[in-house]
Write an enzyme that holds these catalytic residues in place. Sequence first.
Site, PDB file in Angstrom:
ATOM      1  N   GLU A  93      -8.717  12.640   7.035  1.00 41.36           N
ATOM      2  CA  GLU A  93      -8.732  12.733   5.569  1.00 41.36           C
ATOM      3  C   GLU A  93      -9.623  11.679   4.915  1.00 41.36           C
ATOM      4  O   GLU A  93      -9.888  11.748   3.725  1.00 41.36           O
ATOM      5  CB  GLU A  93      -7.296  12.575   5.024  1.00 41.36           C
ATOM      6  CG  GLU A  93      -6.377  13.754   5.316  1.00 41.36           C
ATOM      7  CD  GLU A  93      -5.681  13.644   6.670  1.00 41.36           C
ATOM      8  OE1 GLU A  93      -6.185  12.921   7.559  1.00 41.36           O
ATOM      9  OE2 GLU A  93      -4.626  14.287   6.846  1.00 41.36           O
TER      10      GLU A  93
ATOM     11  N   LYS B  45      13.207   0.604  12.110  1.00 45.96           N
ATOM     12  CA  LYS B  45      13.854  -0.267  11.135  1.00 45.96           C
ATOM     13  C   LYS B  45      15.058  -0.919  11.790  1.00 45.96           C
ATOM     14  O   LYS B  45      15.970  -0.232  12.241  1.00 45.96           O
ATOM     15  CB  LYS B  45      14.290   0.539   9.911  1.00 45.96           C
ATOM     16  CG  LYS B  45      13.243   0.556   8.841  1.00 45.96           C
ATOM     17  CD  LYS B  45      13.823   0.687   7.453  1.00 45.96           C
ATOM     18  CE  LYS B  45      12.759   0.306   6.435  1.00 45.96           C
ATOM     19  NZ  LYS B  45      13.032   0.785   5.111  1.00 45.96           N
TER      20      LYS B  45
ATOM     21  N   TRP C 116      11.205  -4.139   9.369  1.00 46.52           N
ATOM     22  CA  TRP C 116      10.379  -3.280  10.200  1.00 46.52           C
ATOM     23  C   TRP C 116       9.937  -3.976  11.476  1.00 46.52           C
ATOM     24  O   TRP C 116       9.497  -5.125  11.445  1.00 46.52           O
ATOM     25  CB  TRP C 116       9.135  -2.828   9.434  1.00 46.52           C
ATOM     26  CG  TRP C 116       9.408  -1.672   8.531  1.00 46.52           C
ATOM     27  CD1 TRP C 116      10.356  -0.704   8.715  1.00 46.52           C
ATOM     28  CD2 TRP C 116       8.742  -1.355   7.326  1.00 46.52           C
ATOM     29  NE1 TRP C 116      10.307   0.204   7.690  1.00 46.52           N
ATOM     30  CE2 TRP C 116       9.325  -0.177   6.818  1.00 46.52           C
ATOM     31  CE3 TRP C 116       7.703  -1.938   6.615  1.00 46.52           C
ATOM     32  CZ2 TRP C 116       8.905   0.424   5.650  1.00 46.52           C
ATOM     33  CZ3 TRP C 116       7.279  -1.337   5.449  1.00 46.52           C
ATOM     34  CH2 TRP C 116       7.871  -0.174   4.965  1.00 46.52           C
TER      35      TRP C 116
END
Length: 548
Positions: free
Chosen positions: A333, A442, A447
């Site tokens: 993208e 998590k 994180w």
Amino acid sequence: MLGLMQDRPLLISSLIEHAARFHGKTEIVSNLPEGGMHRSNWSEMASLSRKLSAGLGTLGVDRGDRVATLAWNSFRHLALYYGVSGSGAVLHTVNPRLFPEQIEYIVNHAEDTVLCFDLAFADMVEALAPHWPSVKAYVALCGPNDMKPWKLPGLLCFDEWVAKQPDGGSWPEFDERSASSLCYTSGTTGNPKGVLYSHRSTVLHSLMALSSDTYGVNTGETLLLIVPMFHANAWGTPYAAAMAGSKLVLPGQHLDGESVYRLLRDEKVTYSQGVPTVWSMLFQHLDEHPNIDPAALSMRRVGIGGAAVSQGMLQRFERQFNAQVLQGWGMTETSPLGVVNKPLPKHTALTQDERLAVKLKQGRGMWGVELRLVDDAGQNLPWDGTRAGRLKVRGPWVASGYFKGEGGDVVDEQGFFDTGDIATIDPDGYLKLVDRAKDVIKSGGEWISSIDIENAAVTHPAAAEAAVIGVPHPKWQERPLLLVVRKPGCELDQSSMLSHLQTRVVKWWLPDQVLFVESLPRTPTGKLLKTQLRDLYVKSGVAGRLNS
Ligand code: ADP
């Protein structure tokens, strides 16, 4: 008041004409799918592309029509890059590594009118052709001697067909925002979605690939293009090489370590680009042939992206090849240039370890790609190198939506595209990827970066590959599980791996468990298939059972 500068459209045809005019004799070398080396140059490539464009006209291909390729990197594929887009049609590069059902789907979704294929894919094309009503003509990418009576409507032999066409026509001029090429993402969730590039986005992207602060593609270069031409326009390099007039070496389907080594050696390649998997195969070949001295090669720069570069890979290129590693982050993208890792002048003052930490980041922002980090509530996060958030990007070569509106609105109110990646950005603008949002672990509300643990694990001399996934945990929400493939003939157990990791990752990131596996599943584009790993080891309860 508008400026008074000439409003010339930025068209892909201008790149090939520039290369022919100023670098006409510079070589394009192609390791042919049918065997043997083909030697050509930018002048001949321009002529071939113009003839191809004329040939498409005889097939009734109009502006905006899609012409598909199922092909490896070769001079014929390069001619299609220029001939199709230059004529105003849209080059749809189909990834042959996708599953046949996905290939069937995307050709229908794109409504391709012509499909050009390498001989290696002839059987697949013959089997799928009855399901492709939009395809009116099939072009075999070969010479007349390799043609077979495949049952395909409107079958043509590329070399024969193109040779019959007139050269000398001029390229049409049209709006630079017109679509030029189409590439579907690999679709790890749902159907693949089409990213539709424009002439303008492609030319601007090429300019940036020439910047010495990114890949610095230039005239003196011999460039081995390992990234497949069906993957995000081969990182835009076929266009950048023409703009710079570099010598281009196209490896065909031969990406094994030995073939890549031979091309690097025989063609005196100065710069190459590829995903880490390809370089691992080259390293394996060198391991098996200790008499080869990589420093004797001419390669002084290596572009690596698509997946994180490990410390071992970076140091091997630096120490054994005397080559600079340019890690980059991007995605289909983003055309795909997003960030590239180049050092800043002030980094010379750093210690070797500090410099290494910078080099292992994915890279630094460049003009044309605005970066944004946001938390779950969509609020901007500081660029302090520690706060991790969702990475969003905006710019003239970033997608504003998918082909035919699939996936709905993909940009926020300010026009930023959500990459689905979690990252940190430091005050100097260096981006460090923590994880893909769907893979992030998590633990206790914080994180854990599976990428960092994987990179640390593969620095163990007995580890070949590593993957980290999250396992549900009653107290911490999730804890990391490490899966390791041992190097052939090497011994490695959990405690040796954990003590190796102890000095390399923070204590609370240490995996609760290490499992040894024969291989790791990967997507058609070489990325770890973590969904499958979670099914195999988490949902099935294997990890839990082994824990108890
Ligand atoms: P896909 O079709 O799987 O999206 P892409 O090539 O577009 O294929 O993949 C883009 C993704 O690859 C990024 O969103 C990121 O997660 C990952 N990626 C790309 N470059 C790097 C890198 N240098 N380090 C780590 N991950 C990377």
